[in-house]
Design an enzyme around this catalytic site. Structure first.
Site, PDB file in Angstrom:
ATOM      1  N   CYS A 120      36.587  45.677  43.818  1.00 34.62           N
ATOM      2  CA  CYS A 120      37.828  45.567  43.366  1.00 34.62           C
ATOM      3  C   CYS A 120      38.776  45.815  44.281  1.00 34.62           C
ATOM      4  O   CYS A 120      38.737  47.104  45.216  1.00 34.62           O
ATOM      5  CB  CYS A 120      37.918  46.744  42.156  1.00 34.62           C
ATOM      6  SG  CYS A 120      39.803  46.742  41.708  1.00 34.62           S
ATOM      7  N   CYS A 138      31.037  45.291  40.764  1.00 29.19           N
ATOM      8  CA  CYS A 138      32.360  45.272  40.062  1.00 29.19           C
ATOM      9  C   CYS A 138      33.342  46.286  40.727  1.00 29.19           C
ATOM     10  O   CYS A 138      34.412  46.333  41.012  1.00 29.19           O
ATOM     11  CB  CYS A 138      32.302  45.266  38.739  1.00 29.19           C
ATOM     12  SG  CYS A 138      31.608  46.461  37.663  1.00 29.19           S
ATOM     13  N   ASP A 148      44.180  38.031  20.664  1.00 23.87           N
ATOM     14  CA  ASP A 148      44.769  39.051  21.566  1.00 23.87           C
ATOM     15  C   ASP A 148      46.278  39.308  21.245  1.00 23.87           C
ATOM     16  O   ASP A 148      47.241  39.213  22.121  1.00 23.87           O
ATOM     17  CB  ASP A 148      44.517  38.048  23.116  1.00 23.87           C
ATOM     18  CG  ASP A 148      45.052  39.309  24.283  1.00 23.87           C
ATOM     19  OD1 ASP A 148      44.981  40.650  23.914  1.00 23.87           O
ATOM     20  OD2 ASP A 148      45.001  38.771  25.104  1.00 23.87           O
TER      21      ASP A 148
END
Length: 364
Positions: free
Chosen positions: A211, A207, A147
């Site tokens: 949120c 999902c 990352d």
């Protein structure tokens, strides 16, 4: 360019690399080629919508002739394959995430950040794997990523068969859900590649529905500007008022889309000692966190991914969570009073950014 012997059995070498990776603590290793043409088009569309927000570095690596992210050889010349690794992070014995989120007096920290900084752990393991490969192959060249550069890690992991991109845009794995880190190694070896797996989200949209800020604007499409993880970690300035109530007590990141995902019933607890919970961050009160001085915070966050946001943004996030606690009917009046008093006690000494959020916490 360094020449690699044509006598090498690259199928056998790929198998060896996977065996070595598992021995070093990775839960899975996959290998793919460098073609990201389809993914580049998706990235460019996402950037054109401005969904990356303040993350200018994502657009900075993108040009009119194509994205560096989508052309691995522009990042590491000579790259022929990408080795992708998966490393579980869910800490054993952590307080149930929903219990913490529902406890307005506590601060919720994304589960990936409860232990040591994953960048360091992942990089060390990738380097150890590279050392094993170098001992077996003359002329081996590589670069590891954790990352840490413009790498399309979910796209690469998908191509390498480690999982599929879920509707929340994170990688999903049938045997491990999504509670894992990804790391990559760009190599100059024509290794045998793996076959992508199939998608298994079906008609599920849990999902999207859960949120808090409706940041997942469509399946597989995230507007980072609305995402609590982006707002509390990446965003450097004032957090838009329209999102502050929805943030709740999430002071570093947000896991809601992962927590509700049916595939995470298969999430596997980590055995990595570095990911053990530090400083009770899975179950700690907002008042305790607010009482940490900058020196104490820097000391406690040494070696943590949280440290990169800095003390000021940490206080900004806490002020929002404390403001939401003050308004919560689930918290006793005495506790709400103590939180208000703590904010008032330091208000004049805070930076303008933090003061603004304290003002909102006390008066909105």
């Amino acid at each position: 360019m360094v020449s690699i012997s044509k006598d090498i059995d690259f199928t056998a070498l790929a198998a060896d690399i996977k065996t070595w990776g598992l021995a070093l603590g990775f839960q899975e290793v996959g290998i793919t080629d460098t073609d990201l043409t389809h993914e580049a088009a998706m990235l460019n569309d996402w950037l054109s919508r401005g969904f990356h927000g303040d993350m200018d570095y994502m657009a900075r690596h993108d040009g009119s002739s194509g994205s560096n992210r989508a052309v691995p050889s522009t990042i590491v010349p000579g790259t022929l394959r990408i080795i992708t690794t998966r490393l579980n992070y869910e800490a054993p014995a952590a307080r149930d995430s929903w219990n913490t989120i529902e406890d307005g007096e506590s601060g919720f920290v994304s589960r990936y950040a409860l232990g040591r900084d994953y960048h360091k752990v992942m990089r060390a393991k990738l380097q150890a794997l590279a050392t094993k490969i170098a001992a077996a192959v003359d002329g081996f060249e590589y670069r590891v990523f954790a990352d840490s550069a413009p790498v399309m890690e979910v796209a690469l992991a998908t191509k390498a068969g480690i999982g599929w991109r879920g509707k929340h845009t994170l990688l999903l794995n049938r045997d491990a859900g999504s509670m894992f880190f990804l790391g990559e190694m760009y190599v100059n070896l024509p290794l045998a590649i793996d076959t992508p797996t199939t998608e298994h989200c079906g008609t599920c949209r849990k999902c999207l529905d859960i949120c808090p800020t409706q940041a997942i604007v469509a399946p597989y499409l995230l507007d980072a500007r609305r995402c609590i993880s982006y707002l509390t970690i990446e965003h450097k300035g004032s957090i838009p008022v329209e999102f502050r109530r929805a943030i709740g007590n999430r002071i570093y990141g947000c896991d809601d889309c992962q927590l509700v995902c049916p595939w995470n019933k298969y999430a596997v607890r980590t055995v990595e000692p570095d990911f053990a919970i530090r400083h009770n961050l899975d179950n700690i009160s907002l008042l305790t966190l607010w009482a940490w001085t900058e020196a104490e915070w820097l000391n406690r966050m040494a070696g943590s991914a949280i440290r990169r946001i800095g003390y000021e943004r940490w206080r900004r996030n806490l002020a929002i969570a404390m403001g939401n606690a003050i308004r919560s009917e689930q918290i006793e009046a005495s506790a709400r009073g103590a939180i208000s008093a703590a904010l008032l006690a330091t208000q004049t000494a805070e930076s303008p950014l933090v003061r603004e959020h304290i003002d909102w916490a006390l008066n909105a």
